[in-house]
Enzyme design. Sequence first.
Site, short mmCIF file in Angstrom:
data_model
loop_
_atom_site.label_atom_id
_atom_site.label_comp_id
_atom_site.label_asym_id
_atom_site.label_seq_id
_atom_site.Cartn_x
_atom_site.Cartn_y
_atom_site.Cartn_z
N HIS A 4 1.02 -1.33 -0.42
CA HIS A 4 0.01 0.54 -0.24
C HIS A 4 0.86 1.51 -0.40
O HIS A 4 0.47 2.62 -0.26
CB HIS A 4 -1.01 0.19 0.94
N ARG A 35 -11.13 3.57 -1.61
CA ARG A 35 -10.33 2.73 0.48
C ARG A 35 -10.30 4.14 1.05
O ARG A 35 -9.31 5.43 1.22
CB ARG A 35 -8.59 2.90 -0.35
N ARG A 63 -15.60 1.60 -0.51
CA ARG A 63 -15.12 0.24 0.65
C ARG A 63 -15.18 0.26 1.66
O ARG A 63 -14.01 1.49 1.85
CB ARG A 63 -13.77 -0.57 -0.37
N GLU A 104 -10.88 -11.27 -4.24
CA GLU A 104 -9.62 -10.75 -3.50
C GLU A 104 -9.11 -12.32 -3.16
O GLU A 104 -8.34 -12.03 -3.18
CB GLU A 104 -9.04 -9.96 -3.37
N ASN A 153 -4.36 -7.25 -6.67
CA ASN A 153 -3.03 -7.36 -5.25
C ASN A 153 -3.46 -8.47 -4.61
O ASN A 153 -2.34 -9.15 -4.26
CB ASN A 153 -3.03 -5.71 -4.83
N ASP A 154 -4.58 -8.46 -3.66
CA ASP A 154 -4.74 -9.54 -3.39
C ASP A 154 -5.34 -10.48 -3.30
O ASP A 154 -4.02 -11.48 -3.18
CB ASP A 154 -5.45 -9.52 -1.91
N ARG A 164 2.21 -10.14 -0.13
CA ARG A 164 2.61 -9.10 -1.26
C ARG A 164 3.62 -7.79 -0.83
O ARG A 164 4.14 -6.95 -1.56
CB ARG A 164 1.49 -8.05 -1.12
N CYS A 205 -10.11 -3.87 -9.96
CA CYS A 205 -9.85 -2.22 -9.77
C CYS A 205 -8.44 -2.27 -8.65
O CYS A 205 -7.51 -1.90 -7.84
CB CYS A 205 -10.44 -1.36 -8.10
C1 PEP Z 1 -6.70 -5.20 -4.38
O1 PEP Z 1 -5.97 -6.21 -2.89
O2 PEP Z 1 -6.35 -5.16 -5.65
C2 PEP Z 1 -7.27 -3.66 -3.98
C3 PEP Z 1 -7.94 -3.38 -5.02
O3 PEP Z 1 -6.78 -3.43 -2.44
P1 PEP Z 1 -5.85 -2.64 -1.42
O4 PEP Z 1 -4.97 -3.03 -3.03
O5 PEP Z 1 -6.25 -1.58 -1.14
O6 PEP Z 1 -6.20 -4.00 -1.15
MG MG Z 2 -7.17 -5.86 -1.48
#
Ligand code: PEP
Ligand code: MG
Length: 585
Positions: A198, A304, A340, A440, A463-464, A474, A511
């Site tokens: 993040h 977020r 979210r 995710e 991402n997750d 990650r 996203c």
């Molecule tokens: C993701 O996990 O792809 C996502 C958009 O949420 P974050 O990156 O805030 O965990």
């Molecule tokens: Mg996420």
Amino acid sequence: MASGANNEFELKGLSVSKGIAHGEAFVMLNTDFKVPVYEIKPSDKERERERLQTAIIRAREDILKVKAELSESVGEAEAAIFDAHLLVLEDVAILQETFGMLERENFNVEYCYSCAVDKFIGAFEKIDDPFIRERIADLKDVSKRVIDKMLGRSTLNMGILSDPLILVSSDFAPSDFALVDKSKILAIITEKGSQTSHTAILSRSLGIPCIVGVEGVAEKVSTGQFLLVDGYNGNIVANPTENTLRHYTELESVHREVQKLFDSALPMPSSTLDGEQFELFINISGAADIPQAMENYAGVGLFRTENFFLDMGAFPDEDAQYEAYAAAVKAAKGKPVVIRTLDLGGDKNLSLMKMVNKEENPFMGYRAIRFCLDHKDCFKQQLRAILRAGALGPVKILLPMICSIREVERARGMIEEAKEDLRKEGKAFDSNIQVGSMIEVPSAALTIDIIAKASDFISIGTNDLIQYILAVDRVNDMVAHLYEPTHPAVIRIIDHVVRRAQQAGIPVSVCGELAADPTFCSLLLGMGIRQFSMSAKSVGEIKYLLRKISLKQAVDLRNDVMALTRSRHVISRLRSFHYEIMQSK
Ligand code: PEP
Ligand code: MG
């Protein structure tokens, strides 16, 4: 030890946020930084003893202050954790051990103190008892505070710096952004971190060049040293010569020209060469991230909200949240805003939360919807604030880290309760608000047909999703090379989710950072994605690329890639496709 007082030298890392910056370094020290050790004169021992005593008094003042704040915001019981800290701080045995070593040896007091603490930790670690484990954590926390005081290092100092600086740190957590004036950050360089941490995501959306994975940077660079940061290629040059500076200035102007070309696509229609429509939304952390020219974007695809909480360093009340969401709805000028619900946990921790819930494996732990369904008052407050903001413009609710339909149903149940309360109170809200689920976690991805039954829309958080499919943390730089979006398992699962969501007849968007990946966006289009959400800064490039291809090309690309069995084959297929688009007229 910082290298080369004045000589130019280079360091290399992984670039996670583009841009070039130069300026003075500010080295933020943290737990991983070694305690300095040096010899002292016997005549200095009395002064060293006093330094430790003063540091303990200061640390005590800090602890009492945090305890009072926590007691107010969270409750007396949670604040009591600091009573244990106070006991550790004044532990006579540790002080005796420290002063004993100071007497026998000629080392500085912070070193003697850290040796004494390590000795106790070593002894405690041999005892397998949960209570003792807690004491070890207290001891580490308290001793760090004391050592920081002796070394005169305090994270809060960053907030009062007046000149823009390059932040150098072994690690920089998303919550650390709250400690600094973001407009004063020229660039960020860290030893830890990865593309989808993040901190990287926030740096990209703030337009701050960021390089991670730079081994030993916090020791090789010193505060005040002049640095040049090339966030395009992951290069850092310390003490750059005139020539080097000139070279990078030219490089920057080339990149600016390319960005201008991409941004020229912003006002153009969002359609492929053969007329297929797509939509590009933006990811935000607050209204301030929404561009003026909102007509160039389809709306906000991901707000977020936890970043707003992290900035405040606490749980804001309903009205403060309402103000923040309402500001985003107004700034979006009638375009939809997907808000979210709180996704705290993982690498996004409120310090208050961290103290209360120390986790071994936070990404697999008490995160996002799990935390919210367990903290009903806090969750309700947020739902009420979002529902009320929905009265001002089109708002949708997005639930993070969903694993099963049960969680969606429970959250929806709470949304209905919040509506009922607002109705009774006569407050305006959107009674038809749409509720979507983030996909995710593999369990949700593989049961998308079931999750879809309780969801109005689906947003894929790549991402997750990638970290959980591949079992690769990650934010762990040691396994960053295994975080492969191009792994056939990732490709198949995303494709599966898109198809099943389409069969279920509900909209599906992406996203996660993959949506903004220039080599990946065509593949996502070929899989069936028509809604992409990314940092506003990436929209120009993705629109430019998608406008240069046909849907047929994208579908052929998807069919080719689905048949590939190795990540590196997928990478080369995607790269050559990207190259062809860039070359095409
Ligand atoms: C993701 O996990 O792809 C996502 C958009 O949420 P974050 O990156 O805030 O965990
Ligand atoms: Mg996420």
